[in-house]
Scaffold this active site. Sequence first.
Site, PDB file in Angstrom:
ATOM      1  N   HIS A   1       0.854  -1.181   0.000  1.00  0.00           N
ATOM      2  CA  HIS A   1       0.000   0.000   0.000  1.00  0.00           C
ATOM      3  C   HIS A   1       0.895   1.238   0.000  1.00  0.00           C
ATOM      4  O   HIS A   1       1.965   1.267   0.619  1.00  0.00           O
ATOM      5  CB  HIS A   1      -0.929  -0.004   1.210  1.00  0.00           C
ATOM      6  CG  HIS A   1      -2.138  -0.871   1.018  1.00  0.00           C
ATOM      7  ND1 HIS A   1      -2.941  -1.280   2.055  1.00  0.00           N
ATOM      8  CD2 HIS A   1      -2.687  -1.406  -0.112  1.00  0.00           C
ATOM      9  CE1 HIS A   1      -3.932  -2.020   1.583  1.00  0.00           C
ATOM     10  NE2 HIS A   1      -3.799  -2.114   0.281  1.00  0.00           N
TER      11      HIS A   1
ATOM     12  N   ASP B   1       1.123   4.190   1.369  1.00  0.00           N
ATOM     13  CA  ASP B   1       1.662   4.871   2.548  1.00  0.00           C
ATOM     14  C   ASP B   1       2.772   4.078   3.221  1.00  0.00           C
ATOM     15  O   ASP B   1       3.376   4.552   4.184  1.00  0.00           O
ATOM     16  CB  ASP B   1       0.536   5.187   3.552  1.00  0.00           C
ATOM     17  CG  ASP B   1      -0.275   3.973   3.967  1.00  0.00           C
ATOM     18  OD1 ASP B   1      -0.570   3.124   3.109  1.00  0.00           O
ATOM     19  OD2 ASP B   1      -0.632   3.884   5.156  1.00  0.00           O
ATOM     20  N   HIS B   2       3.068   2.887   2.703  1.00  0.00           N
ATOM     21  CA  HIS B   2       4.131   2.057   3.256  1.00  0.00           C
ATOM     22  C   HIS B   2       5.290   1.832   2.288  1.00  0.00           C
ATOM     23  O   HIS B   2       6.263   1.171   2.667  1.00  0.00           O
ATOM     24  CB  HIS B   2       3.567   0.704   3.692  1.00  0.00           C
ATOM     25  CG  HIS B   2       2.566   0.801   4.797  1.00  0.00           C
ATOM     26  ND1 HIS B   2       2.879   0.566   6.120  1.00  0.00           N
ATOM     27  CD2 HIS B   2       1.255   1.144   4.780  1.00  0.00           C
ATOM     28  CE1 HIS B   2       1.799   0.751   6.864  1.00  0.00           C
ATOM     29  NE2 HIS B   2       0.797   1.099   6.073  1.00  0.00           N
TER      30      HIS B   2
ATOM     31  N   HIS C   1      -4.449  -8.550   6.464  1.00  0.00           N
ATOM     32  CA  HIS C   1      -4.849  -7.258   5.929  1.00  0.00           C
ATOM     33  C   HIS C   1      -5.557  -7.485   4.588  1.00  0.00           C
ATOM     34  O   HIS C   1      -5.836  -8.613   4.196  1.00  0.00           O
ATOM     35  CB  HIS C   1      -3.617  -6.358   5.786  1.00  0.00           C
ATOM     36  CG  HIS C   1      -3.932  -4.907   5.579  1.00  0.00           C
ATOM     37  ND1 HIS C   1      -4.909  -4.245   6.295  1.00  0.00           N
ATOM     38  CD2 HIS C   1      -3.384  -3.982   4.742  1.00  0.00           C
ATOM     39  CE1 HIS C   1      -4.955  -2.980   5.906  1.00  0.00           C
ATOM     40  NE2 HIS C   1      -4.048  -2.797   4.961  1.00  0.00           N
TER      41      HIS C   1
END
EC number: 3.1.26.11
Length: 299
Positions: free
Chosen positions: A63, A65-66, A133
């Site tokens: 993802h 933001d990672h 997740h």
Amino acid sequence: MREFVVLGTASQAPTRERNHNGYVLLWDGEGLLFDPGEGTQRQMIRAGVSAHQIHRICLTHVHGDHCYGLPGVLSRMALDGVDHPVHLHYPATGEGVVRALVSVASPGVDLRLHPHGVAGAIAPGLEVHPLHHRVETYGYQLAEPAGRTMLPGRLAASGISGADVGRLQREGRLGDVRLEDVSVHRPGQRFGFVMDTAWCEGAEQIAEGADLLVTESTFAESEAELAVEYRHLTARQAGRLAARGGVRRLVLTHFSARYPDAAPLGEEARAVAEDAEVLVAEDLDRIAVPSRRRLEAVD
């Protein structure tokens, strides 16, 4: 030197106060960079972390933001002339995203790609465990090998001193004296990194016996239904995870932008964390890995 450096503490959306994810673990001369979101290169400068200090980059999942800060970090490494190998660990199903990010970085880094798809060891002392997740996600666990702590009183009583102490440690026996006669078991330090997951077995395994556990705390308990929907942890769940695992120091991070003040999340975690010290991470915090666990008194 074993220290954890927080580069960013936001979740999906950064805020004026919180950068996207990014974390550096400095461990015995090796630097591990976890989940470099956007802005990580600049945050490293602000935190005083050099590109030369990074030896491994560990992505829990792909993802944005990672991982969207990866090209900038690699480009900075190339600009600064980092000449040691840099190992990049990531879930195998993220191969396409990772290669796309790497392709837009400046060339010149000796980058070695290590996709993984199952639980287990991926480097000396470093393991991954699957999390739960919306995409394939893994948490990381770094463990120092267990050792022995020598007992000065017993060494003296056995007549062993000087260079003979080292010889006994290497060989396990010196004459009639065994190593276990003059020492006690010393557990190695353990570090755990849990990000973007619902409660799961993998998170429990990473937390077990951790001296320092870093975990997401995206939602307050009042938003528990949202946490279930998006497969994240609440602050209370993070505290329970620490309590079950006998964690010594718990670091909360990855806060939803709906919480401009994350202090109440820390209180929720503390209410159930039992003996764990709970810290609410702020950007640019530097957090020491607790010293090795104290030994019981030995006669």
